[in-house]
Design a protein around this motif. Structure first.
Motif, short mmCIF file in Angstrom:
data_model
loop_
_atom_site.label_atom_id
_atom_site.label_comp_id
_atom_site.label_asym_id
_atom_site.label_seq_id
_atom_site.Cartn_x
_atom_site.Cartn_y
_atom_site.Cartn_z
N VAL A 16 0.72 -1.34 0.78
CA VAL A 16 -0.10 0.29 0.00
C VAL A 16 1.50 1.20 -0.17
CG1 VAL A 16 -1.74 0.98 1.40
CG2 VAL A 16 -1.96 -1.23 1.31
N LEU A 17 1.82 1.53 0.77
CA LEU A 17 2.32 2.63 1.49
C LEU A 17 3.94 2.76 0.17
CD1 LEU A 17 1.91 2.90 4.80
CD2 LEU A 17 0.48 4.22 2.88
N GLY A 18 4.00 1.47 -0.17
CA GLY A 18 5.32 1.67 -0.82
C GLY A 18 7.00 0.96 0.32
N ASP A 19 7.99 -0.01 -0.89
CA ASP A 19 9.24 0.00 0.48
C ASP A 19 10.32 1.11 0.90
OD1 ASP A 19 8.64 -2.62 -0.34
OD2 ASP A 19 9.61 -2.63 -2.65
N ALA A 20 9.79 1.91 0.19
CA ALA A 20 10.64 3.22 0.71
C ALA A 20 10.00 3.90 1.89
CB ALA A 20 10.41 4.68 -0.37
N HIS A 21 9.13 4.47 1.46
CA HIS A 21 7.94 4.50 3.25
C HIS A 21 8.20 3.57 3.78
CE1 HIS A 21 4.97 6.70 5.32
NE2 HIS A 21 4.77 5.31 6.21
N VAL A 22 7.89 2.05 3.98
CA VAL A 22 8.36 1.03 5.11
C VAL A 22 9.27 1.35 5.41
CG1 VAL A 22 7.99 -1.25 5.85
CG2 VAL A 22 6.11 -0.15 4.29
N ASP A 23 10.71 1.39 4.28
CA ASP A 23 12.05 1.35 4.64
C ASP A 23 12.23 2.52 5.64
OD1 ASP A 23 12.36 -1.28 3.82
OD2 ASP A 23 13.37 0.06 1.62
N ALA A 25 10.19 4.12 8.03
CA ALA A 25 9.89 3.95 9.25
C ALA A 25 10.90 2.60 9.48
CB ALA A 25 8.27 3.40 9.40
N GLU A 26 10.69 1.25 9.00
CA GLU A 26 12.18 1.09 10.01
C GLU A 26 12.81 1.14 10.45
OE1 GLU A 26 10.48 -2.91 10.77
OE2 GLU A 26 8.91 -1.42 10.39
N ALA A 27 14.05 1.88 9.28
CA ALA A 27 15.20 2.96 9.36
C ALA A 27 15.15 3.69 10.86
CB ALA A 27 15.72 3.68 8.38
N ALA A 28 14.05 4.40 10.87
CA ALA A 28 13.97 5.26 11.71
C ALA A 28 13.49 5.17 13.19
CB ALA A 28 12.29 6.16 11.51
N LYS A 29 12.72 3.29 13.91
CA LYS A 29 12.70 3.30 14.70
C LYS A 29 13.79 2.78 16.50
CE LYS A 29 11.32 -1.28 14.35
NZ LYS A 29 10.64 -2.84 14.16
N THR A 30 12.94 2.67 17.32
CA THR A 30 14.11 2.93 18.04
C THR A 30 12.94 2.69 18.91
OG1 THR A 30 13.14 5.31 19.05
CG2 THR A 30 14.32 5.75 17.22
N PRO A 31 13.54 2.37 20.27
CA PRO A 31 13.55 1.44 21.65
C PRO A 31 12.60 2.25 21.47
CG PRO A 31 15.82 1.19 21.50
CD PRO A 31 15.67 2.36 20.62
N PHE A 32 12.15 3.38 21.46
CA PHE A 32 11.23 4.55 22.16
C PHE A 32 9.58 3.89 21.34
CE2 PHE A 32 8.26 7.81 22.06
CZ PHE A 32 7.94 7.73 23.46
N ASP A 33 10.24 3.82 20.09
CA ASP A 33 8.77 3.73 19.43
C ASP A 33 8.30 2.23 18.31
OD1 ASP A 33 10.78 4.05 17.61
OD2 ASP A 33 8.98 5.33 16.32
N GLY A 34 9.27 1.50 19.18
CA GLY A 34 9.28 0.10 18.50
C GLY A 34 7.55 -0.38 18.81
N ALA A 35 7.45 -0.32 19.65
CA ALA A 35 6.70 -1.04 20.12
C ALA A 35 5.26 -0.51 19.20
CB ALA A 35 5.56 -1.26 21.87
N PHE A 36 4.94 0.23 19.46
CA PHE A 36 4.34 1.20 18.71
C PHE A 36 3.99 1.02 16.81
CE2 PHE A 36 3.18 5.07 16.19
CZ PHE A 36 1.56 4.74 16.22
N GLN A 37 5.53 0.46 16.75
CA GLN A 37 5.57 -0.07 15.15
C GLN A 37 4.73 -0.52 14.94
OE1 GLN A 37 6.26 1.78 11.77
NE2 GLN A 37 6.55 3.46 13.38
N GLN A 38 5.15 -2.21 15.89
CA GLN A 38 4.78 -3.89 15.64
C GLN A 38 3.46 -3.46 15.81
OE1 GLN A 38 6.36 -5.75 18.94
NE2 GLN A 38 5.18 -7.89 18.22
N LEU A 39 2.84 -2.09 16.65
CA LEU A 39 1.45 -2.65 16.75
C LEU A 39 0.81 -2.44 15.36
CD1 LEU A 39 -0.77 -2.65 18.98
CD2 LEU A 39 -0.35 0.62 18.75
N ILE A 40 1.00 -0.93 15.19
CA ILE A 40 0.49 -0.47 13.46
C ILE A 40 0.65 -2.32 12.69
CG2 ILE A 40 0.96 0.80 11.66
CD1 ILE A 40 1.88 2.81 13.56
N ASN A 41 2.02 -2.22 12.20
CA ASN A 41 1.83 -3.60 11.59
C ASN A 41 1.73 -5.17 11.74
OD1 ASN A 41 3.82 -1.99 9.79
ND2 ASN A 41 5.72 -2.87 11.04
#
Length: 126
Positions: A16-23, A25-41
């Motif tokens: 839906v969003l494209g590889d560049a967008h997801v890449d 988001a994944e590259a910017a993921k930190t311990p602070f927002d890791g759980a949030f990114q997992q929730l979204i995914n």
């Protein structure tokens, strides 16, 4: 099951969003927002967007209408850009905004139309 839902979610999110967008988001993921990114995914992409009942186009249209109605402008722009991948047309976006105007109010739709028009214009789609 969680790993499967995560894998499915990442696959659908990329579609839906494209590889560049997801890449990004994944590259910017930190311990602070890791759980949030997992929730979204897992939740949004792996559980809801991955369901077989609606096409990606249908989910895209509903998502844009909801984001517009709620005034989530950055997310709306992102999902308007994603219509390149979901099959939702500029006409679909326009129709969704008419529904927003009637059911959520003209001011919400007015701002959403400006956003959609700008995004679609930048992409040369209108």
């Amino acid at each position: 099951m969680s790993a499967s839902r995560l894998e499915t979610g990442l696959k659908v999110r990329r579609a839906v969003l494209g590889d560049a967008h997801v890449d990004r988001a994944e590259a910017a993921k930190t311990p602070f927002d890791g759980a949030f990114q997992q929730l979204i995914n897992e939740g949004a992409w792996g559980s809801v967007w991955a369901r077989p009942n609606w096409t990606l186009r249908e989910r895209s249209i509903v998502t844009m209408a909801l984001l517009a109605a709620l005034g989530h402008h950055d997310e709306l722009a992102m999902h308007v850009r994603a219509t390149r991948n979901t099959g939702a047309t500029p006409e679909d976006v326009s129709e969704a905004m008419l529904h927003v105007a009637v059911y959520a109010g003209v001011p919400a739709a007015n701002h959403a139309v400006k956003i959609a028009k700008a995004v679609l214009g930048e992409e040369g789609r209108i």
